[in-house]
Design a protein around this motif. Sequence first.
Motif, mmCIF file in Angstrom:
data_model
loop_
_atom_site.group_PDB
_atom_site.id
_atom_site.type_symbol
_atom_site.label_atom_id
_atom_site.label_comp_id
_atom_site.label_asym_id
_atom_site.label_seq_id
_atom_site.Cartn_x
_atom_site.Cartn_y
_atom_site.Cartn_z
ATOM 1 N N ILE A 119 43.298 35.858 19.049
ATOM 2 C CA ILE A 119 42.677 36.900 19.869
ATOM 3 C C ILE A 119 41.173 36.674 19.947
ATOM 4 O O ILE A 119 40.574 36.757 21.024
ATOM 5 C CB ILE A 119 42.976 38.295 19.290
ATOM 6 N N GLN A 120 40.566 36.363 18.819
ATOM 7 C CA GLN A 120 39.117 36.168 18.812
ATOM 8 C C GLN A 120 38.721 35.006 19.719
ATOM 9 O O GLN A 120 37.733 35.084 20.452
ATOM 10 C CB GLN A 120 38.626 35.897 17.398
ATOM 11 N N GLU A 121 39.490 33.930 19.664
ATOM 12 C CA GLU A 121 39.180 32.762 20.486
ATOM 13 C C GLU A 121 39.263 33.098 21.972
ATOM 14 O O GLU A 121 38.474 32.613 22.781
ATOM 15 C CB GLU A 121 40.150 31.626 20.139
ATOM 16 N N GLU A 122 40.199 33.941 22.329
ATOM 17 C CA GLU A 122 40.360 34.316 23.730
ATOM 18 C C GLU A 122 39.329 35.351 24.170
ATOM 19 O O GLU A 122 38.833 35.313 25.300
ATOM 20 C CB GLU A 122 41.771 34.868 23.965
ATOM 21 N N ILE A 123 38.981 36.267 23.276
ATOM 22 C CA ILE A 123 38.096 37.377 23.649
ATOM 23 C C ILE A 123 36.633 36.974 23.652
ATOM 24 O O ILE A 123 35.837 37.500 24.445
ATOM 25 C CB ILE A 123 38.320 38.575 22.698
ATOM 26 N N ALA A 124 36.227 36.044 22.783
ATOM 27 C CA ALA A 124 34.808 35.689 22.652
ATOM 28 C C ALA A 124 34.154 35.348 23.990
ATOM 29 O O ALA A 124 33.102 35.901 24.327
ATOM 30 C CB ALA A 124 34.639 34.559 21.650
ATOM 31 N N PRO A 125 34.732 34.440 24.800
ATOM 32 C CA PRO A 125 34.085 34.151 26.088
ATOM 33 C C PRO A 125 34.099 35.333 27.046
ATOM 34 O O PRO A 125 33.197 35.480 27.864
ATOM 35 C CB PRO A 125 34.897 32.971 26.636
ATOM 36 N N LYS A 126 35.094 36.191 26.939
ATOM 37 C CA LYS A 126 35.141 37.375 27.813
ATOM 38 C C LYS A 126 34.010 38.344 27.477
ATOM 39 O O LYS A 126 33.415 38.963 28.372
ATOM 40 C CB LYS A 126 36.499 38.067 27.683
ATOM 41 N N LEU A 127 33.696 38.482 26.181
ATOM 42 C CA LEU A 127 32.580 39.336 25.783
ATOM 43 C C LEU A 127 31.259 38.732 26.239
ATOM 44 O O LEU A 127 30.337 39.452 26.647
ATOM 45 C CB LEU A 127 32.580 39.545 24.269
ATOM 46 N N SER A 128 31.162 37.410 26.164
ATOM 47 C CA SER A 128 29.958 36.743 26.655
ATOM 48 C C SER A 128 29.783 36.968 28.152
ATOM 49 O O SER A 128 28.679 37.255 28.631
ATOM 50 C CB SER A 128 30.039 35.239 26.362
ATOM 51 N N GLU A 129 30.885 36.866 28.884
ATOM 52 C CA GLU A 129 30.837 37.103 30.332
ATOM 53 C C GLU A 129 30.444 38.544 30.636
ATOM 54 O O GLU A 129 29.704 38.807 31.598
ATOM 55 C CB GLU A 129 32.206 36.788 30.948
ATOM 56 N N LEU A 130 30.917 39.479 29.820
ATOM 57 C CA LEU A 130 30.540 40.880 30.016
ATOM 58 C C LEU A 130 29.043 41.070 29.791
ATOM 59 O O LEU A 130 28.373 41.779 30.563
ATOM 60 C CB LEU A 130 31.325 41.776 29.051
ATOM 61 N N GLY A 131 28.503 40.464 28.737
ATOM 62 C CA GLY A 131 27.067 40.550 28.484
ATOM 63 C C GLY A 131 26.269 40.042 29.682
ATOM 64 O O GLY A 131 25.271 40.657 30.084
ATOM 65 N N ASP A 132 26.716 38.936 30.255
ATOM 66 C CA ASP A 132 26.040 38.403 31.444
ATOM 67 C C ASP A 132 26.190 39.337 32.640
ATOM 68 O O ASP A 132 25.256 39.499 33.433
ATOM 69 C CB ASP A 132 26.611 37.023 31.785
ATOM 70 N N ALA A 133 27.366 39.947 32.759
ATOM 71 C CA ALA A 133 27.605 40.859 33.893
ATOM 72 C C ALA A 133 26.687 42.072 33.820
ATOM 73 O O ALA A 133 26.342 42.663 34.849
ATOM 74 C CB ALA A 133 29.067 41.308 33.904
ATOM 75 N N ILE A 134 26.275 42.432 32.615
ATOM 76 C CA ILE A 134 25.358 43.567 32.444
ATOM 77 C C ILE A 134 23.904 43.117 32.592
ATOM 78 O O ILE A 134 23.163 43.603 33.445
ATOM 79 C CB ILE A 134 25.571 44.232 31.073
ATOM 80 N N TYR A 135 23.496 42.157 31.773
ATOM 81 C CA TYR A 135 22.088 41.822 31.668
ATOM 82 C C TYR A 135 21.584 40.878 32.765
ATOM 83 O O TYR A 135 20.369 40.697 32.917
ATOM 84 C CB TYR A 135 21.798 41.249 30.280
#
Length: 703
Positions: A119-135
Amino acid sequence: MKTFFNLLLITVLITSCENDKKNTINTMNTTDNVLMVESALPYHAPDFENIKNSDFKPAFLKGISEQKEAVEKIANLDNDPTFDNTVLALEKSGILLERVSNVFYGLSGAHTNDSIKAIQEEIAPKLSELGDAIYLNDKLFNRIKIIYNKRDSLDLDSESIKLIENYFEDFEIAGANLSAEKKDTLKKYNTQLATLITKFNQILLEANNAGALLFTDKKALAGLSESQLKALEKKEKKGWIIPLQNTTQQPLLQSFTNRETREKIFKSSWNRADGSEYDTKEIIIKIADLRAKKAGVLGFDNYAEWSLQKTMAKKAINVFDMFKGLIPAATKKAQLESEEIQKMITSKGGDFTLEPWDWNYYAEMVRKAKYDLDEDQIKPYFELKTVLEKGVFYAAEKLYGITFKSRTDIPVYHKDVMVYEVFEQNGDKLGLFYGDFFARSSKRGGAWMSNFVTQSKLYNKKPVIYNVCNFSKPAEGEVALITFDDVSTMFHEFGHALHGFFADQQYPSLSGTAVARDFVEFPSQFNENWALYPDVLKNYAIHNKTKEQIPQVLIDKIKKSGTFNQGYSLTENLAASNLDMQWHTIATDKNITNANAFEKEALHNTKLDVVHAVPPRYRSTYFSHVFGSGYAAGYYSYLWTEMLDHDAYNWFKNNGGLTRENGQRFRDMVLSRGNTLNFEKMYKDWRGSDPKIEPMLKARGLK
């Protein structure tokens, strides 16, 4: 909203709940997912009895989706930007995501399994993409910028103004002002880094476990007590297993009389992620390269210059200047210690040159001879639970008036975890504390603190905080005795906990320990001082069998030996801190091809290899602080805040010591302020002056 930069400081952890070790990942079932709703337990504590591994992924995906939707709605509002409809709305976004992240990342290092790793391996890039989508959202940043530019004319309290400034700075640091083309490049780098950092942590956990050594000949373990042997015995393997801690040196090396055993254990530690099946050299090169390239895109010469923007140090040159001021004195003292230990080797009939695996063993002999202090003499006085309740908690009660009550009705994620409810002096509830102290194969190395629930007045939340350590677990039925180093670690991590418990912020992203890396270690290192404070020490240092208080003669020996081995200690810390800075001041166009050669050159060029037997506290290949967590270009903070810690303790000593008045003043002016003030100003307002380095040098025996 827990900001992107706060998320970077969350140690990458993975866990499983004990009742769900075999669950597979199910992305569809949400009806029974307890993470989807706020916990009904006291303080909204995680409901570990009902959380399943299969709950995490759907909760993450829903949380990410909800926050993306909220951010898009804010960014595309037709109304003029205001504090309420933009900044406050952004702060309120991501409630579900923060809840699941706090549990998932807060527990994952303490009790992992294959399902959670996936799960962590799959979620990590998604969280990074979310950070970019915000900032990296132009419309959102423009709204933030408008509010920022007119903040002084708004009718807002100081914390709300600080929240505006914090978001604006985070957006700028994240790259909000970049061109569309550069933003695309940055997003690619951020996603790749998230994946690599996750991979590094997972490989290192395997390397630590694989590096544990099995001994089948009891003679090889000569020097260990029967209780130590019993704790290490693995009957199914017909031998004894020596696990690896995350540091280069291993605690048990001071006990083994067999030099071959010491060498074998040290080399297993040193080579755990270099040349083994679990090699991290290529990963750390890629991480360092991507960080350098990311800094280049953001307009900086190297990653450290970008990373240090919101710290007390501000610039890499200031960190290197600190190193230059400490390295000569540290290495000179380490060389003198080395010569003293070599003499001890010769006096014991040894015909060999001191090596790293010999240092702790013979240093202990030197300590016994010089200070008449034997670790085995003092260890019986340090029973873990007594240290916690009558030492760590006792000091906090005397300073801050808080009290503690054991709670056995709160669900935990592992049977070894202890839970306490914390109360103010007047009986008001303050929060929950979880203590998870023993090492296990599913736990990453080291010690840390974090929150399951973050304090905020906005949500009327009180903190739920945990400390995790890696002390040796005693055999079944044996008393858990710990070293004085372990005692110091307990006080240290609870210093972080106090910083979290005393948080008094409206907004969660400014709450408690959400401060600069080179300030966050100040409260924790300062709290270590109370471990040896006479009233505190006598209260918890009780012999586990005779129940007698530790005698004054032993206390005097402990204190007199306080500057012993400090050349070694400071040099190994400087070596690790320097490696971190060297990796993160790589120029954007420099290509590193050999991690070991880079490490060797970095130590040589800064004269941190002059004492052969003093290796870095962490080698690059297992330096999880900087390649697996949020301390990249930030490990120096332990030394930076050590100056603050000794200066602060010096103030306490000069003003009456351990008193409620002093504790309350420190709480009111420092521990409760979170990230609401300039850190230099916060310290100076409390101290009455800028910090001085002399108390640190004196404590280290360098002055």
